[in-house]
Motif scaffolding. Sequence first.
Motif, PDB file in Angstrom:
ATOM      1  N   PRO A 169      -3.146   6.628  -7.902  1.00  0.00           N
ATOM      2  CA  PRO A 169      -4.069   7.516  -8.759  1.00  0.00           C
ATOM      3  C   PRO A 169      -3.597   8.915  -8.864  1.00  0.00           C
ATOM      4  O   PRO A 169      -2.660   9.365  -8.422  1.00  0.00           O
ATOM      5  CB  PRO A 169      -5.395   7.357  -8.030  1.00  0.00           C
ATOM      6  N   ALA A 170      -4.075   9.296 -10.081  1.00  0.00           N
ATOM      7  CA  ALA A 170      -3.637  10.814 -10.677  1.00  0.00           C
ATOM      8  C   ALA A 170      -3.973  11.623  -9.302  1.00  0.00           C
ATOM      9  O   ALA A 170      -3.267  12.898  -9.353  1.00  0.00           O
ATOM     10  CB  ALA A 170      -4.448  11.049 -11.737  1.00  0.00           C
ATOM     11  N   GLN A 171      -4.909  11.536  -8.671  1.00  0.00           N
ATOM     12  CA  GLN A 171      -5.247  12.470  -7.485  1.00  0.00           C
ATOM     13  C   GLN A 171      -5.496  11.564  -6.398  1.00  0.00           C
ATOM     14  O   GLN A 171      -6.626  11.346  -5.854  1.00  0.00           O
ATOM     15  CB  GLN A 171      -6.096  13.515  -7.786  1.00  0.00           C
ATOM     16  N   PRO A 172      -4.523  11.079  -5.475  1.00  0.00           N
ATOM     17  CA  PRO A 172      -4.704  10.466  -4.495  1.00  0.00           C
ATOM     18  C   PRO A 172      -5.443  11.000  -3.387  1.00  0.00           C
ATOM     19  O   PRO A 172      -5.324  12.247  -3.097  1.00  0.00           O
ATOM     20  CB  PRO A 172      -3.346   9.877  -4.018  1.00  0.00           C
ATOM     21  N   THR A 173      -6.138  10.093  -2.564  1.00  0.00           N
ATOM     22  CA  THR A 173      -6.791  10.665  -1.262  1.00  0.00           C
ATOM     23  C   THR A 173      -5.851  10.703  -0.402  1.00  0.00           C
ATOM     24  O   THR A 173      -5.138   9.822   0.006  1.00  0.00           O
ATOM     25  CB  THR A 173      -8.122   9.878  -1.051  1.00  0.00           C
ATOM     26  N   PRO A 174      -5.636  11.754   0.480  1.00  0.00           N
ATOM     27  CA  PRO A 174      -4.550  11.923   1.476  1.00  0.00           C
ATOM     28  C   PRO A 174      -5.410  11.295   2.639  1.00  0.00           C
ATOM     29  O   PRO A 174      -6.488  11.318   3.073  1.00  0.00           O
ATOM     30  CB  PRO A 174      -4.534  13.538   1.718  1.00  0.00           C
ATOM     31  N   LEU A 175      -4.485  10.812   3.418  1.00  0.00           N
ATOM     32  CA  LEU A 175      -4.825  10.113   4.769  1.00  0.00           C
ATOM     33  C   LEU A 175      -4.755  11.320   5.853  1.00  0.00           C
ATOM     34  O   LEU A 175      -4.266  12.144   6.002  1.00  0.00           O
ATOM     35  CB  LEU A 175      -3.689   9.232   5.153  1.00  0.00           C
ATOM     36  N   SER A 176      -5.811  11.164   6.729  1.00  0.00           N
ATOM     37  CA  SER A 176      -5.822  12.048   7.903  1.00  0.00           C
ATOM     38  C   SER A 176      -4.513  11.831   8.866  1.00  0.00           C
ATOM     39  O   SER A 176      -4.243  10.531   8.876  1.00  0.00           O
ATOM     40  CB  SER A 176      -7.059  11.902   8.705  1.00  0.00           C
ATOM     41  N   TRP A 177      -4.119  12.870   9.613  1.00  0.00           N
ATOM     42  CA  TRP A 177      -3.050  12.701  10.490  1.00  0.00           C
ATOM     43  C   TRP A 177      -3.180  12.962  11.771  1.00  0.00           C
ATOM     44  O   TRP A 177      -3.687  14.013  12.030  1.00  0.00           O
ATOM     45  CB  TRP A 177      -1.688  13.396   9.760  1.00  0.00           C
ATOM     46  N   PRO A 178      -2.876  12.055  12.843  1.00  0.00           N
ATOM     47  CA  PRO A 178      -2.227  10.837  12.501  1.00  0.00           C
ATOM     48  C   PRO A 178      -3.269   9.876  12.375  1.00  0.00           C
ATOM     49  O   PRO A 178      -4.248   9.838  12.642  1.00  0.00           O
ATOM     50  CB  PRO A 178      -1.657  10.597  13.877  1.00  0.00           C
ATOM     51  N   PRO A 179      -2.653   8.705  11.559  1.00  0.00           N
ATOM     52  CA  PRO A 179      -3.384   7.789  10.885  1.00  0.00           C
ATOM     53  C   PRO A 179      -3.907   6.941  12.140  1.00  0.00           C
ATOM     54  O   PRO A 179      -2.969   6.654  13.113  1.00  0.00           O
ATOM     55  CB  PRO A 179      -2.617   6.848  10.117  1.00  0.00           C
ATOM     56  N   ARG A 180      -5.102   6.225  12.166  1.00  0.00           N
ATOM     57  CA  ARG A 180      -5.411   5.460  13.219  1.00  0.00           C
ATOM     58  C   ARG A 180      -5.075   4.118  13.192  1.00  0.00           C
ATOM     59  O   ARG A 180      -4.817   3.153  13.977  1.00  0.00           O
ATOM     60  CB  ARG A 180      -6.956   5.348  13.273  1.00  0.00           C
ATOM     61  N   GLY A 181      -4.868   3.504  11.753  1.00  0.00           N
ATOM     62  CA  GLY A 181      -4.554   2.088  11.545  1.00  0.00           C
ATOM     63  C   GLY A 181      -5.616   1.105  11.555  1.00  0.00           C
ATOM     64  O   GLY A 181      -5.252  -0.210  11.600  1.00  0.00           O
ATOM     65  N   GLU A 182      -6.726   1.691  11.159  1.00  0.00           N
ATOM     66  CA  GLU A 182      -7.989   0.622  11.159  1.00  0.00           C
ATOM     67  C   GLU A 182      -7.962   0.204   9.566  1.00  0.00           C
ATOM     68  O   GLU A 182      -7.537   0.856   8.615  1.00  0.00           O
ATOM     69  CB  GLU A 182      -9.072   1.393  11.225  1.00  0.00           C
ATOM     70  N   VAL A 183      -7.938  -1.276   9.489  1.00  0.00           N
ATOM     71  CA  VAL A 183      -8.051  -1.949   8.265  1.00  0.00           C
ATOM     72  C   VAL A 183      -9.272  -2.622   8.079  1.00  0.00           C
ATOM     73  O   VAL A 183      -9.753  -3.384   9.172  1.00  0.00           O
ATOM     74  CB  VAL A 183      -6.728  -2.873   7.977  1.00  0.00           C
ATOM     75  N   ALA A 184      -9.689  -2.853   6.682  1.00  0.00           N
ATOM     76  CA  ALA A 184     -10.759  -3.730   6.501  1.00  0.00           C
ATOM     77  C   ALA A 184     -10.456  -4.230   5.096  1.00  0.00           C
ATOM     78  O   ALA A 184     -10.103  -4.068   4.096  1.00  0.00           O
ATOM     79  CB  ALA A 184     -12.056  -3.105   6.771  1.00  0.00           C
ATOM     80  N   LEU A 185     -11.019  -5.768   5.223  1.00  0.00           N
ATOM     81  CA  LEU A 185     -11.186  -6.355   3.925  1.00  0.00           C
ATOM     82  C   LEU A 185     -12.851  -6.869   3.656  1.00  0.00           C
ATOM     83  O   LEU A 185     -13.230  -7.450   4.511  1.00  0.00           O
ATOM     84  CB  LEU A 185     -10.520  -7.917   3.783  1.00  0.00           C
ATOM     85  N   GLU A 186     -12.939  -6.136   2.557  1.00  0.00           N
ATOM     86  CA  GLU A 186     -14.635  -6.492   2.027  1.00  0.00           C
ATOM     87  C   GLU A 186     -14.630  -7.723   1.110  1.00  0.00           C
ATOM     88  O   GLU A 186     -14.378  -7.151  -0.172  1.00  0.00           O
ATOM     89  CB  GLU A 186     -15.157  -5.067   2.013  1.00  0.00           C
ATOM     90  N   GLU A 187     -15.304  -8.827   1.450  1.00  0.00           N
ATOM     91  CA  GLU A 187     -15.567  -9.603   0.323  1.00  0.00           C
ATOM     92  C   GLU A 187     -14.182  -9.855  -0.837  1.00  0.00           C
ATOM     93  O   GLU A 187     -14.474  -9.758  -1.940  1.00  0.00           O
ATOM     94  CB  GLU A 187     -16.990  -9.296  -0.389  1.00  0.00           C
ATOM     95  N   VAL A 188     -13.152  -9.937  -0.129  1.00  0.00           N
ATOM     96  CA  VAL A 188     -11.919  -9.926  -1.184  1.00  0.00           C
ATOM     97  C   VAL A 188     -11.493 -11.476  -1.528  1.00  0.00           C
ATOM     98  O   VAL A 188     -11.792 -12.558  -0.771  1.00  0.00           O
ATOM     99  CB  VAL A 188     -10.696  -9.726  -0.157  1.00  0.00           C
ATOM    100  N   THR A 189     -11.645 -11.450  -2.895  1.00  0.00           N
ATOM    101  CA  THR A 189     -11.142 -12.646  -3.610  1.00  0.00           C
ATOM    102  C   THR A 189      -9.891 -12.364  -4.402  1.00  0.00           C
ATOM    103  O   THR A 189      -9.725 -11.332  -4.847  1.00  0.00           O
ATOM    104  CB  THR A 189     -12.125 -13.163  -4.552  1.00  0.00           C
ATOM    105  N   PHE A 190      -8.866 -13.408  -4.516  1.00  0.00           N
ATOM    106  CA  PHE A 190      -7.448 -12.847  -4.976  1.00  0.00           C
ATOM    107  C   PHE A 190      -6.585 -14.162  -5.333  1.00  0.00           C
ATOM    108  O   PHE A 190      -6.857 -15.343  -4.670  1.00  0.00           O
ATOM    109  CB  PHE A 190      -6.655 -12.255  -3.850  1.00  0.00           C
ATOM    110  N   SER A 191      -6.221 -14.083  -6.405  1.00  0.00           N
ATOM    111  CA  SER A 191      -5.324 -15.168  -6.846  1.00  0.00           C
ATOM    112  C   SER A 191      -4.195 -14.598  -7.575  1.00  0.00           C
ATOM    113  O   SER A 191      -4.049 -13.492  -7.995  1.00  0.00           O
ATOM    114  CB  SER A 191      -6.035 -15.821  -8.227  1.00  0.00           C
ATOM    115  N   TYR A 192      -2.931 -15.181  -7.336  1.00  0.00           N
ATOM    116  CA  TYR A 192      -1.719 -14.951  -7.769  1.00  0.00           C
ATOM    117  C   TYR A 192      -1.874 -14.857  -9.307  1.00  0.00           C
ATOM    118  O   TYR A 192      -2.332 -15.836  -9.961  1.00  0.00           O
ATOM    119  CB  TYR A 192      -0.363 -15.599  -7.233  1.00  0.00           C
ATOM    120  N   PRO A 193      -1.088 -13.800  -9.738  1.00  0.00           N
ATOM    121  CA  PRO A 193      -0.916 -13.764 -11.430  1.00  0.00           C
ATOM    122  C   PRO A 193      -0.341 -15.404 -12.099  1.00  0.00           C
ATOM    123  O   PRO A 193      -1.078 -15.740 -13.075  1.00  0.00           O
ATOM    124  CB  PRO A 193       0.119 -12.771 -11.706  1.00  0.00           C
TER     125      PRO A 193
END
Length: 583
Positions: free
Chosen positions: A325-349
């Motif tokens: 993005p034009a102004q990316p959100t910086p990650l806090s350091w050191p990163p924790r590595g926590e990840v989450a998928l929230e109601e993700v639907t995806f199809s390949y192009p």
Amino acid sequence: MFAKSTLWRLARMVAPYRWRLAAAAVAMLIAAGGVLAIGQGLRLLIDQGIAAGNAQMLDRALVVTLGLITVLAIASASRHYLITWIGERLAADLRRRVFHRLLTLEPDFFERNGAGEIQSRLTADTSVLQTLFGSALSIALRSTLTFVGALTLLFITSPQLAALVVGGIPLILLPIFWFGRRVRRLSRESQSRVADVGSFAGESLHAMSTVQAFGHEEQDRRRYAERVEQAFATAILRTWQRSWLAGVAVLLIFAAVGAVLWQGGHEVLAGRMSSGELSAFVFYAVLAASSVASIAEVAGDVLRAVGATDRIFELIDAKPQIQAPAQPTPLSWPPRGEVALEEVTFSYPSRRKQPVLRAVSLTVEAGQRVALVGPSGAGKSTVLQLLLRFHDPDQGCVRFDGIELRALDPSQLRSCIGLVAQEPVLFTGSAAENIRYGRPDASDAEVEQAARDANALDFLRALPQGLDSDLGPNGVQLSGGQRQRIAIARALLRNPALLLLDEATSALDPESEETVQQALQRLMADRTTVVIAHRLATVKAADRIVVFNRGQIEGQGVHRELQASSALYRRFCALQFSESIDH
């Protein structure tokens, strides 16, 4: 001819070298002037030397002519060097720009367009453009300049005969425009055919062991020969059109010169023109004719370069679907590595109507080890690709340390992730260089420590040059287990907050698997890990197991819980248990 936008973009690329271009233009002017001056020297040589019987004037005219030829030779050599330098430099700049653009494009772009096709554009098409600037365009400009000068001197020498020459010019130019559009289309098609040949050859050579193991040599010979013949047929058709273009132009040009010579001979006989003037006029007429012939000859190269340029700029203009993005959100350091998928639907192009994931929600807390299991095509590897942000979900969002991936700079996100794939990719170079790929600024001691932790140091030290030994393309000199340990060393050196393991041991024999598993345990210690696994031992060691089926999560929990609640997981365990007994 070139579209205005293409010509403008090429001009902008040449602009940094405008002083060399200016010097080349000066050399071109001097060379053209020298050629044109030879005609006047010829006139003086005949009228004031030979015809007048003046030996002194004959000697002087010869000296002047030799001087002009010397200047012409020096100017021509300088022009050729400068123009060739600009052509080479432009090709190098284009290759760099195209490669830089390719590195910003997502993996799906290469799957859709083919790596061989893209490689052809990066190499063969830029070489065509290099030829254009290095020789064809230089010849075209020089010929144009010579033609204008010769035409001017024709009118000065004899306006009546010059009018006859000018009258024949439209007949000469007509074939260029007539054949030009077809030559351009065939040139582009020819480049595509050549790219197809290179792509097929690269694919077969890369998988030579598979080709020979299945006895597919004869079929591949036939299929490759078919592609070669298709490329040859298209090239011959293009050459046929170019040959007609040049042949018709030369026929018309020298027919016009013959008519001029015939008319001029009558002018000399009538006393309205001297023999020297006629000689100079014929010289300029031949010069003008040969200039137009040269333009017609290189017109095919120019039109071929147009097709190549279009293909090159298509790559440069390709827009990456995944951008910061034009102004990316910086990650806090050191990163924790926590990840989450929230109601993700995806199809390949390429399969928009077939979702790979359907409303998937999954959270992996910092430091947790989560195993993904399920049948092939269930969506496990797609989860890893979304976490790396190779794609964006169609619906829902993916988060890293609580921040949606679309708000992050992809390069910063990926700097926090380590990947060990089922088929590790090694690059041509030494073992140390392949390990240092994980962190280019790592010291030799850090590289060695990573190799030790990955159980790779002993076999690497046994190589002829130790860690500096060249591994060959994709580490062909190593076993699968050895390549995998180098990939683990690379990930260890990166020290990622999030580790992604994509069936990292499924292709190994039991002995290699045990060695690699020891290295993986060190790699997974104290870091968030998402592992796709088919081996029961790997799954049982996870903090949580997530069962995927047809793009959805069918169940999740620890081993004992899933054995009680998930029929699919019980079947998975039964299969794995029977395999372990067989071993």
